[in-house]
Design an enzyme around this catalytic site. Structure first.
Site, PDB file in Angstrom:
ATOM      1  N   ARG A   1       0.838  -1.199   0.000  1.00  0.00           N
ATOM      2  CA  ARG A   1       0.000   0.000   0.000  1.00  0.00           C
ATOM      3  C   ARG A   1       0.876   1.253   0.000  1.00  0.00           C
ATOM      4  O   ARG A   1       0.581   2.226  -0.704  1.00  0.00           O
ATOM      5  CB  ARG A   1      -0.938   0.013   1.213  1.00  0.00           C
ATOM      6  CG  ARG A   1      -2.031  -1.047   1.157  1.00  0.00           C
ATOM      7  CD  ARG A   1      -2.983  -0.938   2.340  1.00  0.00           C
ATOM      8  NE  ARG A   1      -3.792   0.268   2.276  1.00  0.00           N
ATOM      9  CZ  ARG A   1      -4.536   0.713   3.288  1.00  0.00           C
ATOM     10  NH1 ARG A   1      -4.554   0.062   4.448  1.00  0.00           N
ATOM     11  NH2 ARG A   1      -5.252   1.808   3.155  1.00  0.00           N
TER      12      ARG A   1
ATOM     13  N   CYS B   1      -1.138   5.829   9.195  1.00  0.00           N
ATOM     14  CA  CYS B   1      -1.493   4.554   8.567  1.00  0.00           C
ATOM     15  C   CYS B   1      -2.643   4.838   7.605  1.00  0.00           C
ATOM     16  O   CYS B   1      -2.616   5.829   6.884  1.00  0.00           O
ATOM     17  CB  CYS B   1      -1.867   3.522   9.625  1.00  0.00           C
ATOM     18  SG  CYS B   1      -3.249   4.032  10.697  1.00  0.00           S
TER      19      CYS B   1
END
Length: 283
Positions: free
Chosen positions: A180, A238
């Protein structure tokens, strides 16, 4: 004060003169809306069995506000958060131990919020529920009302602009999975990639196969390899400010203070004017 507690130490503390308040924050990141599967039900899992005396806390409703401009898990309304903590029996003079189903992310979010709002004594059960070898119960307790009133600290919290600046002046860690960060996949948020200047530091690498944190010296070595030094200011983000709280907790175990960008990638990527980097290079 240690940021985590072992299951054996917790069992001992629960029989002591000043036992901690226990908060059960079972939660899982779910793709149920995309797959059509029923979402994970933390309360149902709690009702099937929890540590004796533990009170369930709902991450989505009590540790975060509704998704919006602030990201998928923005800061909770402090009045609602404080009421939830008092309902659970949390007082300023009573220690608190938080646990979840073992991943540690949700428990760390509760730990961070309590610490940021002024609670002096809160720890996370290392390894979560799977580490507990004692009995479980199904009875839902009704503890005496606590007196904790959240008072946010001046430090420890980053917004988008502060995170961008920290990526240039200090060390900004991206706690998401490496794919990611590199922009190879993005299953949740509108844009793939990372904040320019951020360093990939998947939070899953802070724990061993048993789900417990690596020893403090190993964590310190890991973060040093990622560019963290005694002089560097450190921040973490995050996807939505949950797994990043776990990385802030890992840094605390290593003796390294760090700040949290709660909006994280879910907020950053929703603004088309904010730059996006892809690939393994921070820039």
């Amino acid at each position: 004060m240690n940021a985590i507690i072992s299951a054996s130490d917790l069992a001992s503390d629960l029989t002591g003169a000043n036992p901690p308040v226990l908060l059960d924050v079972r939660w899982q990141l779910t793709m149920a809306k995309a797959t059509g599967e029923p979402p994970y039900d933390g309360r149902a899992a709690y009702e099937e069995g929890h540590l004796p005396g533990a009170v369930f806390v709902d991450l989505d409703r009590e540790l975060a506000s509704a998704p919006g401009e602030g990201g998928r898990h923005p800061l909770p309304d402090l009045a609602r958060f404080g009421a939830a903590m008092r309902r659970a029996g949390v007082s300023s003079g009573t220690p608190v131990v938080v646990y979840d189903g073992g991943q540690g992310w949700a428990a760390a979010r509760a730990w961070w919020l309590l610490r940021w709002t002024g609670h002096p004594d809160v720890r996370v059960l290392d390894g979560g529920l799977p580490a507990w070898e004692g009995p479980l119960e199904k009875t839902v307790p009704t503890p005496a009302e606590g007196d904790f009133v959240p008072e946010p600290g001046a430090a420890g919290l980053l917004d988008a602009d502060a995170a961008a600046a920290l990526a240039r002046s200090g060390v900004l860690l991206d706690a998401r999975a490496g794919e990611r960060y590199r922009g190879e996949v993005e299953p949740i948020d509108p844009v793939a990639g990372h904040i320019p200047g951020a360093v990939s530091a998947p939070t899953t690498e802070n724990v061993g196969a048993d789900g417990c944190f690596l020893p403090a010296e190993e964590l310190r070595a890991r973060f040093q390899e990622l560019g963290v030094s005694e002089e560097a200011r450190v921040g973490v983000y995050c996807g939505s400010g949950v797994s990043a709280a776990h990385e802030v907790l890992a840094l605390a175990v290593a003796g390294i203070p760090a700040e949290l960008y709660v909006g994280s990638w879910s907020q950053w990527s929703s603004d088309p004017d904010r730059p996006v980097a892809v690939g393994p290079d921070p820039q």
